[in-house]
Scaffold this active site. Structure first.
Site, mmCIF file in Angstrom:
data_model
loop_
_atom_site.group_PDB
_atom_site.id
_atom_site.type_symbol
_atom_site.label_atom_id
_atom_site.label_comp_id
_atom_site.label_asym_id
_atom_site.label_seq_id
_atom_site.Cartn_x
_atom_site.Cartn_y
_atom_site.Cartn_z
ATOM 1 C CD GLU B 57 -3.467 -0.435 1.523
ATOM 2 O OE1 GLU B 57 -4.172 0.392 0.898
ATOM 3 O OE2 GLU B 57 -3.791 -0.893 2.642
ATOM 4 C CG ASN B 173 -6.220 -7.842 2.955
ATOM 5 O OD1 ASN B 173 -6.500 -7.313 4.030
ATOM 6 N ND2 ASN B 173 -5.811 -7.133 1.909
ATOM 7 C CG ASP B 242 0.113 -7.588 7.613
ATOM 8 O OD1 ASP B 242 0.218 -7.024 6.507
ATOM 9 O OD2 ASP B 242 -0.742 -7.279 8.474
ATOM 10 C CG ASP B 269 -4.535 0.175 8.624
ATOM 11 O OD1 ASP B 269 -3.493 0.361 7.963
ATOM 12 O OD2 ASP B 269 -5.621 -0.089 8.086
ATOM 13 C CG HIS B 270 -1.419 -3.435 8.016
ATOM 14 N ND1 HIS B 270 -1.745 -4.738 7.728
ATOM 15 C CD2 HIS B 270 -2.345 -2.676 7.398
ATOM 16 C CE1 HIS B 270 -2.818 -4.769 6.971
ATOM 17 N NE2 HIS B 270 -3.215 -3.530 6.743
#
Lengths: 281, 281
Positions: B57, B173, B242, B269-270
């Site tokens: 991302e 995901n 992940d 957010d990860h």
DNA sequence: GGAGAAGCGG
DNA sequence: CCGCTTCTCC
């Protein structure tokens, strides 16, 4: 324009002298979002110690006004909010309080929140965010001229009602003269500088109002707004479009434009303009 | 699944030992905008000292990749950018460099930039940002399942080509098991946890890959992603989506999820997930 | 909730 | 350039 002395029987602004002696310090500042600029406003209030601060472009709805923070700083406020655009407020330092608050221009219907008036001490304070007009070719320019006519009638009435003890302050979106423009040739007949706009400004003056800054500094080049783009502030390429006009029932002591907040982090594109008024009629 | 020893005639990862002895440290991190998160990435690189960092991302087009800053930190990068969405990168610590870079899944046409592969040392690193799928009812879920099948075929080929010296890492995901979900009952059959997705994950494992974190910590509850909403991180309500999967030609030493960056200002957010690999075949 | 886009307004 | 909005995506 004779000084009206018959009807006016006012007391002093304050029971006790403030930090400016018997003078009252008023200021106007287009903050371009009060939500974003609240820290700047609070900081500037604490150092400038002004008695009346008029804000424009709050860009927040009525319920979103940061009343608690303003009051914690020792101020009272009257505000006229609107979502996204416009929005104006009058902040007064305690013990001063805004009284007889009127939002908008009476008899001039307008969906936009551009004007708020309040009595502070014994003078009428009218805070206005004038229409920008976009360009002289734009429909918004026609709206601006019509709005200016409506404001003129309003101010005329207010001057009569309050025996000339009126202050009109805000973002006028008009640079009254070429001295107020960094490049008069480039701005010639452009919006903010066009003849009809300057005529409207002059007609306000003709009501018996005085341009506080220009009165105190007849020849000084000073700007109150610099476009965010092209590093205009760094190069001091700006316009003087924020003004404090006071009625014939009042007397100015000093005025200035405080460019310091324009240097702060994430600044408004406008700087605060202030004026001190003598409390001897 | 026997350890292939015939075809592999590889040298060590590095000529000289790194900070992890002879081990190689790899990590994956969905940064949710590399533009915003670059300071985090640089900071984390300097403290984690990892040899290979895979990012997902990026949310920036190919030309906007901050190559200079990455190189100034002592890393080389291969990246596959896309405007607004997706975007993946492989960062390697010098003297390691990404070689034979392949963007996308060969023979699987996809307009989205989700996969990049490179040879690092003597292993094949495949960095992937798996399709999210939105919900099991969504068309995007069908796209996810098709994409997973395409990836499966790709990884199968790569394992053959590189004698099991393959690492597949990224934002899958997919939460492989209920142990990887803060509320398995609520997430039952939901996207990220549905049977078809978990089957696809298991089919990758069946190719001879090992889930690095789960291999090192068979019973540990640990998450790598927490929704920004509802203070999910503070309450440690997350998912482990992940992953770092390594082929049968490699051996893991240790693995962990570093939750510290998730506590930083304006976090992704990860959280980054890392794995160390032994350099003894 | 946080990222990016696109569009408006200045 | 900077603030606001609505929109999409996760």
């Amino acid at each position: 324009m004779p000084l009206e002395s018959g009807g006016s029987n006012h007391a002093s602004f304050l029971d006790q002298p403030n930090d400016h002696g018997v003078a009252l310090k008023l200021a106007t500042w287009n903050v371009n979002s009060l939500k974003v600029r609240l820290p700047h406003v609070l900081s500037w209030l604490s150092t400038s110690q002004c008695d009346v601060l008029c804000l424009q472009e709050l860009k927040l709805e009525q319920a979103a006004f940061p009343q608690a923070e303003i009051e914690a700083a020792g101020y009272r406020a009257a505000w006229f909010g609107q979502k996204t655009y416009n929005g104006v407020a009058i902040l007064t330092r305690l013990p001063l309080e805004p009284r007889d608050v009127v939002c908008g221009i009476p008899d001039y219907p307008d969906v936009q929140s551009r004007v708020i008036a309040a009595t502070v001490g014994d003078m009428r304070v009218i805070c206005a965010y004038f229409v920008n007009g976009e360009s002289v070719e734009s429909d918004k320019y026609q709206y601006k001229l019509a709005w200016l006519a409506g404001l003129h009638r309003y101010i005329e009435r207010e001057l009569q009602l309050h025996d000339g003890r009126v202050v009109l302050l805000g973002d006028f979106n008009i640079a009254p003269a070429d001295l107020d423009v960094y490049d008069p040739a480039a701005w010639q007949d452009k919006v903010l500088c066009s003849k009809p706009e300057r005529d409207a400004f002059d007609q306000l003056i003709a009501l018996g109002l005085t341009d506080g800054f220009r009165h105190c500094h007849p020849d000084t080049v000073a700007y109150s707004w610099w476009d965010y783009r092209a590093a205009m502030f760094r190069r001091n390429l700006g316009l003087r479009i924020d003004h404090i006009l006071y009625g014939h029932g009042l007397r100015a002591l000093d005025a200035a434009i405080d460019t310091e907040p324009r240097r702060w982090e994430r600044p408004s594109d406008h700087a605060p303009v202030w004026l001190t008024l003598d409390d001897q009629p």
